[in-house]
Motif scaffolding. Structure first.
Motif, PDB file in Angstrom:
ATOM      1  N   LEU A 112       0.910   4.427  -2.782  1.00 43.63           N
ATOM      2  CA  LEU A 112       0.787   5.855  -2.448  1.00 43.63           C
ATOM      3  C   LEU A 112       1.954   6.656  -3.002  1.00 43.63           C
ATOM      4  O   LEU A 112       1.771   7.773  -3.499  1.00 43.63           O
ATOM      5  CB  LEU A 112       0.694   6.030  -0.933  1.00 43.63           C
ATOM      6  N   THR A 113       3.153   6.092  -2.939  1.00 43.84           N
ATOM      7  CA  THR A 113       4.320   6.780  -3.478  1.00 43.84           C
ATOM      8  C   THR A 113       4.218   6.935  -4.993  1.00 43.84           C
ATOM      9  O   THR A 113       4.530   7.999  -5.542  1.00 43.84           O
ATOM     10  CB  THR A 113       5.601   6.005  -3.107  1.00 43.84           C
TER      11      THR A 113
ATOM     12  N   ARG B  92      -8.907   4.218   7.058  1.00 40.31           N
ATOM     13  CA  ARG B  92      -8.243   3.995   8.340  1.00 40.31           C
ATOM     14  C   ARG B  92      -8.093   2.502   8.572  1.00 40.31           C
ATOM     15  O   ARG B  92      -8.953   1.715   8.185  1.00 40.31           O
ATOM     16  CB  ARG B  92      -9.057   4.617   9.463  1.00 40.31           C
TER      17      ARG B  92
ATOM     18  N   MET C  59       0.821  -1.195   0.000  1.00 39.45           N
ATOM     19  CA  MET C  59       0.000   0.000   0.000  1.00 39.45           C
ATOM     20  C   MET C  59       0.866   1.260   0.000  1.00 39.45           C
ATOM     21  O   MET C  59       0.518   2.248  -0.636  1.00 39.45           O
ATOM     22  CB  MET C  59      -0.920  -0.038   1.228  1.00 39.45           C
ATOM     23  N   ASN C  60       1.993   1.215   0.717  1.00 36.83           N
ATOM     24  CA  ASN C  60       2.875   2.372   0.779  1.00 36.83           C
ATOM     25  C   ASN C  60       3.499   2.646  -0.590  1.00 36.83           C
ATOM     26  O   ASN C  60       3.680   3.797  -0.968  1.00 36.83           O
ATOM     27  CB  ASN C  60       3.955   2.131   1.835  1.00 36.83           C
ATOM     28  N   VAL C  61       3.827   1.609  -1.337  1.00 39.03           N
ATOM     29  CA  VAL C  61       4.400   1.781  -2.670  1.00 39.03           C
ATOM     30  C   VAL C  61       3.365   2.402  -3.609  1.00 39.03           C
ATOM     31  O   VAL C  61       3.687   3.280  -4.413  1.00 39.03           O
ATOM     32  CB  VAL C  61       4.900   0.425  -3.214  1.00 39.03           C
TER      33      VAL C  61
ATOM     34  N   PHE D 119      -7.308   7.034  -0.456  1.00 47.86           N
ATOM     35  CA  PHE D 119      -6.381   6.214   0.317  1.00 47.86           C
ATOM     36  C   PHE D 119      -5.956   6.906   1.607  1.00 47.86           C
ATOM     37  O   PHE D 119      -5.630   6.242   2.589  1.00 47.86           O
ATOM     38  CB  PHE D 119      -5.146   5.859  -0.510  1.00 47.86           C
ATOM     39  N   GLY D 120      -5.955   8.226   1.627  1.00 45.88           N
ATOM     40  CA  GLY D 120      -5.620   8.952   2.853  1.00 45.88           C
ATOM     41  C   GLY D 120      -6.716   8.896   3.892  1.00 45.88           C
ATOM     42  O   GLY D 120      -6.454   9.008   5.093  1.00 45.88           O
TER      43      GLY D 120
END
Length: 117
Positions: A5-6, A80, A1-3, A76-77
């Protein structure tokens, strides 16, 4: 998920910079009026009418890409994790340690008070 968002943030930033560049390269509607009276300023790399079509279509594609990436980043932000529930204040009250020096400070402050006359 972090990738993800980047990657979405990189797509948004690149599309924003490219869109600003394309908008600055385009000329306004008033510039065509000068070309109608014999001004040579309308000639460009793509021809008199080809640049308007190419640049405006590319700007529209970049604007669509920018808005889609903005909406996805906002979605995505706001998602939660399911593990955390309640407010930040409730969670911090459970984990905050109580200082041991509090009764000693209250006794010291009570002894230092001057009685009123």
């Amino acid at each position: 998920m972090n990738v993800l968002l980047t990657v979405m943030l990189a797509v948004q930033m690149i599309s924003a910079v490219a869109m600003v560049g394309l908008i600055l390269v385009q000329h306004g509607k008033g510039a065509d009026m000068g070309a109608a009276f014999g001004s040579g300023g309308s000639g460009s790399l793509f021809g008199a009418s080809g640049s308007a079509n190419f640049l405006s279509r590319t700007t529209a594609v970049l604007a669509t890409l920018f808005f889609v990436s903005t909406l996805l980043l906002a979605y995505f932000g706001s998602v939660r994790p399911a593990a955390s529930s309640g407010s930040v204040l409730e969670n911090s009250a459970l984990t905050a340690p109580v200082p041991a020096a509090v009764p000693a400070l209250q006794a010291a402050s009570g002894a230092a008070q001057i009685p009123a006359k």
